[in-house]
Write a protein that holds these residues in place. Structure first.
Motif, short mmCIF file in Angstrom:
data_model
loop_
_atom_site.label_atom_id
_atom_site.label_comp_id
_atom_site.label_asym_id
_atom_site.label_seq_id
_atom_site.Cartn_x
_atom_site.Cartn_y
_atom_site.Cartn_z
N ARG A 180 10.77 61.90 31.04
CA ARG A 180 9.74 61.50 29.76
C ARG A 180 10.42 61.55 28.42
O ARG A 180 10.47 60.59 27.53
N ALA A 181 11.30 62.51 28.22
CA ALA A 181 12.29 62.78 26.98
C ALA A 181 13.23 61.65 26.76
O ALA A 181 13.40 60.97 25.81
N LEU A 182 13.79 61.14 28.02
CA LEU A 182 14.77 60.39 27.99
C LEU A 182 14.10 58.87 27.69
O LEU A 182 14.62 58.03 26.64
N ALA A 183 13.11 58.52 28.28
CA ALA A 183 12.30 57.36 28.00
C ALA A 183 11.97 57.28 26.45
O ALA A 183 11.92 56.43 25.66
N ASP A 184 11.36 58.55 25.95
CA ASP A 184 10.94 58.48 24.40
C ASP A 184 12.25 58.28 23.65
O ASP A 184 11.96 57.86 22.38
N ALA A 185 13.25 58.52 23.94
CA ALA A 185 14.52 58.47 23.43
C ALA A 185 15.02 57.00 23.38
O ALA A 185 16.17 56.49 22.62
N GLY A 186 14.37 56.07 24.39
CA GLY A 186 14.81 54.79 24.51
C GLY A 186 15.07 54.14 25.63
O GLY A 186 15.42 53.15 26.00
N ALA A 187 15.44 55.23 26.68
CA ALA A 187 16.00 54.82 27.96
C ALA A 187 14.92 53.87 29.02
O ALA A 187 13.58 54.41 28.77
N CYS A 188 15.23 53.29 29.85
CA CYS A 188 14.27 52.72 30.56
C CYS A 188 14.51 53.41 31.97
O CYS A 188 15.55 53.61 32.62
N VAL A 189 13.42 53.84 32.62
CA VAL A 189 13.31 54.71 33.74
C VAL A 189 12.49 54.24 34.69
O VAL A 189 11.48 53.97 34.53
N ILE A 190 13.02 54.13 36.08
CA ILE A 190 12.36 53.67 37.25
C ILE A 190 12.37 54.79 38.13
O ILE A 190 13.37 55.31 38.48
N VAL A 191 11.16 55.11 38.74
CA VAL A 191 11.11 56.59 39.60
C VAL A 191 10.28 56.30 40.79
O VAL A 191 9.14 55.87 40.48
#
Length: 254
Positions: A180-191
């Motif tokens: 969640r923190a990575l996405a909030d920093a701008g990453a696109c995460v698919i899990v």
């Protein structure tokens, strides 16, 4: 939001069986998308196509608007990091060495590389295991090591296949909070997740797959409805409001 990855009319077949059928999806930077669905729905196959490990039989995948097939291996590894289901390593590397492998696609920068490896070890709570032979790890410890390697790789796109499957309750939450923190920093995460409540609690968007097709796509509240889940999973459920968080809570009734 910027579209990081697109799947356009993707299809995958095995003999006469269609594993994926006409899947069109776009994934945006700054978001977490959870892929959910019953066993055999096509979740891991979709992720394998999306990351370039499996060629599609139809359609195409675009990374930053360019065909994924046009990326050289090193350039692709600088853009996306992948956590597979299997975490087994057949050689006697230490945990720290495996995590440091995440830096291999990038230009050598000893100070930065060291700092990122240390940060990843801390995020996965692996400091005490850093010198342990990875062949001697439990399943959960091996999963955390692979996740830390993905963190150290520091790419704008992360693809994680069941990262919480072998983890205890604490580390499930820590892992998804890191996501969640990575996405909030701008990453696109698919899990890929099997636990619908973990998906509801941490994802912006849920894509529900059924027999290789997209059965529902939207916010957790829009996708995790009783009629949809009963139909797709063939299981009676009740969907409640989480008592402390503004997300749905799925409860099996029998």
């Amino acid at each position: 939001m910027t579209v990081a990855l697109e799947l356009q009319d993707v299809a995958v077949s095995r003999g006469a069986r269609n594993i994926l059928q006409d899947v069109t999806l776009a994934f945006q930077a700054g978001t977490v998308t959870a892929l959910v669905g019953p066993n055999g729905a096509g979740k891991s196959t979709l992720l394998a196509v999306a990351c370039g490990d499996l060629p599609a039989d139809g359609g195409q995948v675009l990374l930053h608007g360019r065909p994924l097939a046009g990326f050289a291996a090193r350039a692709l590894a600088q853009e996306r990091a992948v956590m597979p289901q299997e975490h087994g390593i057949r050689f006697a590397f230490s945990v720290e060495e495996v995590v440091a492998m995440g830096r291999l696609p990038h230009r050598v920068d000893p100070l930065r590389d060291h700092a990122l490896v240390e940060s990843a070890l801390e995020a996965a709570e692996l400091q005490a295991l850093r010198l342990r032979d990875v062949q001697q790890l439990s399943g959960g410890e091996a999963a955390r090591t692979t996740f830390a390697r993905v963190l150290a790789q520091q790419t704008p796109l992360l693809m994680l296949d069941e990262p919480t499957a072998a983890l205890d309750l604490r580390h499930q939450e820590r892992t998804l909070r890191s996501v969640r923190a990575l996405a909030d920093a701008g990453a696109c995460v698919i899990v890929v997740l099997h636990d619908l409540n973990l998906a509801a609690g941490h994802a912006d968007r849920i894509v529900l797959l059924e027999q290789g097709r997209v059965a529902a796509d939207g916010t957790p509240a829009a996708v995790l409805t009783e009629p949809t889940l009963r139909r797709v999973y063939q299981q009676d459920v009740v969907v409640l409001q989480h008592p402390r968080r503004p997300v749905p809570l799925v409860v099996v009734t029998d």
